[in-house]
Write an enzyme that holds these catalytic residues in place. Structure first.
Site, PDB file in Angstrom:
ATOM      1  N   ARG A   1       3.230  -5.998  -8.925  1.00 58.56           N
ATOM      2  CA  ARG A   1       2.740  -5.092  -7.871  1.00 58.56           C
ATOM      3  C   ARG A   1       1.590  -4.243  -8.377  1.00 58.56           C
ATOM      4  O   ARG A   1       0.618  -4.004  -7.654  1.00 58.56           O
ATOM      5  CB  ARG A   1       3.878  -4.185  -7.381  1.00 58.56           C
TER       6      ARG A   1
ATOM      7  N   ARG B   1      -4.460  -2.982   2.227  1.00 58.41           N
ATOM      8  CA  ARG B   1      -4.191  -3.220   0.806  1.00 58.41           C
ATOM      9  C   ARG B   1      -5.211  -4.159   0.186  1.00 58.41           C
ATOM     10  O   ARG B   1      -5.160  -4.406  -1.011  1.00 58.41           O
ATOM     11  CB  ARG B   1      -2.817  -3.857   0.685  1.00 58.41           C
TER      12      ARG B   1
ATOM     13  N   ARG C   1      15.719  -2.109  -3.608  1.00 59.73           N
ATOM     14  CA  ARG C   1      14.719  -3.066  -3.140  1.00 59.73           C
ATOM     15  C   ARG C   1      14.578  -4.210  -4.129  1.00 59.73           C
ATOM     16  O   ARG C   1      14.549  -3.990  -5.341  1.00 59.73           O
ATOM     17  CB  ARG C   1      13.375  -2.362  -2.987  1.00 59.73           C
TER      18      ARG C   1
ATOM     19  N   LYS D   1       3.569   7.818  -1.478  1.00 59.46           N
ATOM     20  CA  LYS D   1       3.074   7.673  -0.101  1.00 59.46           C
ATOM     21  C   LYS D   1       4.207   7.827   0.910  1.00 59.46           C
ATOM     22  O   LYS D   1       4.063   8.497   1.921  1.00 59.46           O
ATOM     23  CB  LYS D   1       2.385   6.316   0.089  1.00 59.46           C
TER      24      LYS D   1
ATOM     25  N   ARG E   1      13.879   5.788  -8.524  1.00 60.25           N
ATOM     26  CA  ARG E   1      14.199   5.509  -7.116  1.00 60.25           C
ATOM     27  C   ARG E   1      15.356   4.511  -7.036  1.00 60.25           C
ATOM     28  O   ARG E   1      16.271   4.670  -6.230  1.00 60.25           O
ATOM     29  CB  ARG E   1      12.963   4.946  -6.409  1.00 60.25           C
TER      30      ARG E   1
HETATM   31  P1  ADP Z   1       5.005   0.000  -2.478  1.00 68.50           P
HETATM   32  O1  ADP Z   1       6.213   0.551  -3.157  1.00 68.50           O
HETATM   33  O2  ADP Z   1       4.152  -0.849  -3.347  1.00 68.50           O
HETATM   34  O3  ADP Z   1       4.234   1.041  -1.736  1.00 68.50           O
HETATM   35  P2  ADP Z   1       5.544  -1.302   0.062  1.00 68.50           P
HETATM   36  O4  ADP Z   1       6.873  -0.935   0.579  1.00 68.50           O
HETATM   37  O5  ADP Z   1       4.339  -0.694   0.686  1.00 68.50           O
HETATM   38  O6  ADP Z   1       5.575  -1.084  -1.499  1.00 68.50           O
HETATM   39  O7  ADP Z   1       5.352  -2.900   0.148  1.00 68.50           O
HETATM   40  C1  ADP Z   1       6.263  -3.788  -0.435  1.00 68.50           C
HETATM   41  C2  ADP Z   1       5.694  -5.209  -0.439  1.00 68.50           C
HETATM   42  O8  ADP Z   1       5.381  -5.614   0.905  1.00 68.50           O
HETATM   43  C3  ADP Z   1       4.395  -5.393  -1.204  1.00 68.50           C
HETATM   44  O9  ADP Z   1       4.578  -5.559  -2.584  1.00 68.50           O
HETATM   45  C4  ADP Z   1       3.837  -6.650  -0.517  1.00 68.50           C
HETATM   46  O10 ADP Z   1       4.491  -7.813  -0.937  1.00 68.50           O
HETATM   47  C5  ADP Z   1       4.187  -6.421   0.936  1.00 68.50           C
HETATM   48  N1  ADP Z   1       3.120  -5.690   1.663  1.00 68.50           N
HETATM   49  C6  ADP Z   1       3.225  -4.460   2.225  1.00 68.50           C
HETATM   50  N2  ADP Z   1       2.073  -4.109   2.813  1.00 68.50           N
HETATM   51  C7  ADP Z   1       1.204  -5.139   2.605  1.00 68.50           C
HETATM   52  C8  ADP Z   1      -0.148  -5.384   2.935  1.00 68.50           C
HETATM   53  N3  ADP Z   1      -0.867  -4.484   3.609  1.00 68.50           N
HETATM   54  N4  ADP Z   1      -0.703  -6.559   2.548  1.00 68.50           N
HETATM   55  C9  ADP Z   1      -0.015  -7.467   1.883  1.00 68.50           C
HETATM   56  N5  ADP Z   1       1.267  -7.314   1.515  1.00 68.50           N
HETATM   57  C10 ADP Z   1       1.878  -6.161   1.869  1.00 68.50           C
END
Ligand code: ADP
Length: 192
Positions: free
Chosen positions: A150, A88, A139, A13, A127
């Site tokens: 996750r 999400r 991260r 994404k 990554r």
């Molecule tokens: P990913 O690699 O899963 O796409 P993101 O960078 O989008 O990771 O998000 C990292 C973390 O931030 C998630 O695991 C969660 O803890 C939190 N997070 C991000 N967006 C949301 C959301 N819409 N609702 C709840 N938690 C979120």
């Protein structure tokens, strides 16, 4: 262009959003990035979110809906935006519908990047390796333990979001296993 990109962690994404930002001249609104910035800045939201994020769990709907509510009203989002990592949960999707209605905004597309779950951990590990090689900081949630959580959160809480939009006949899907440029082409086609 107002767009939602859906897909599990590691689906691509972020990579595709970066390209769409350039093509369409609209910002990428990544709740993950915004939350990480809040953690780094030590804001009240960041302080609340840090532990659950590091462990791989989801931050509360209330927090992320509050963040998005303010963000979509900012000047740079007037022309459109790409939502990455939001909604999400189905509750977030419903809240988004309400928010957009109140602002008289429509979504132009909701696209899911379909990927083979077995490939995801390797992508995340890659990554992390590339980040280290570039001298960056990995991260806190890019490790196998947090990744498993996750992925569980994705299956249990985010996959139903795809079903929510599919049920409304609004979901498009793109093969996220194809090479990066091919995914970009397929996305352009889906959006065009
Ligand atoms: P990913 O690699 O899963 O796409 P993101 O960078 O989008 O990771 O998000 C990292 C973390 O931030 C998630 O695991 C969660 O803890 C939190 N997070 C991000 N967006 C949301 C959301 N819409 N609702 C709840 N938690 C979120």
């Amino acid at each position: 262009m107002r767009l939602i990109l859906l897909g599990p962690p590691g689906a691509g994404k972020g990579t595709q959003s970066e390209r769409l930002v350039k093509t369409y001249g609209i910002p990428q609104l990544s709740t993950g990035d915004m939350l990480r910035a809040a953690v780094k800045a030590g804001t009240p939201v960041g302080l609340k979110a840090k532990a659950v994020m590091d462990a791989g769990g989801l931050v509360s709907d209330e927090i992320v809906i509050g963040i998005i509510k303010d963000r979509i009203k900012e000047a740079d989002a007037a022309k459109g935006f790409i939502l990455d990592g939001f909604p999400r949960t189905v509750a977030q999707a419903e809240a988004l519908d309400t928010l957009l209605k109140a602002e008289n905004m429509n979504l132009d597309a909701i696209v899911e990047l379909k990927v083979d779950e077995k490939a995801l951990l390797a992508r995340i590990e890659n990554r992390a390796r590339e980040t280290v090689a570039a001298g960056g900081t990995v991260r806190a949630d890019d490790n196998p333990e947090s990744f498993k959580i996750r992925l569980d959160a994705y299956r249990e809480q985010t996959a139903p979001v795809s079903a929510y939009y599919a049920g409304q006949g609004r979901l498009k899907t793109v093969d996220g296993m194809a090479p990066i440029d091919d995914v970009t082409k397929a996305l352009d086609k889906a959006l065009g």
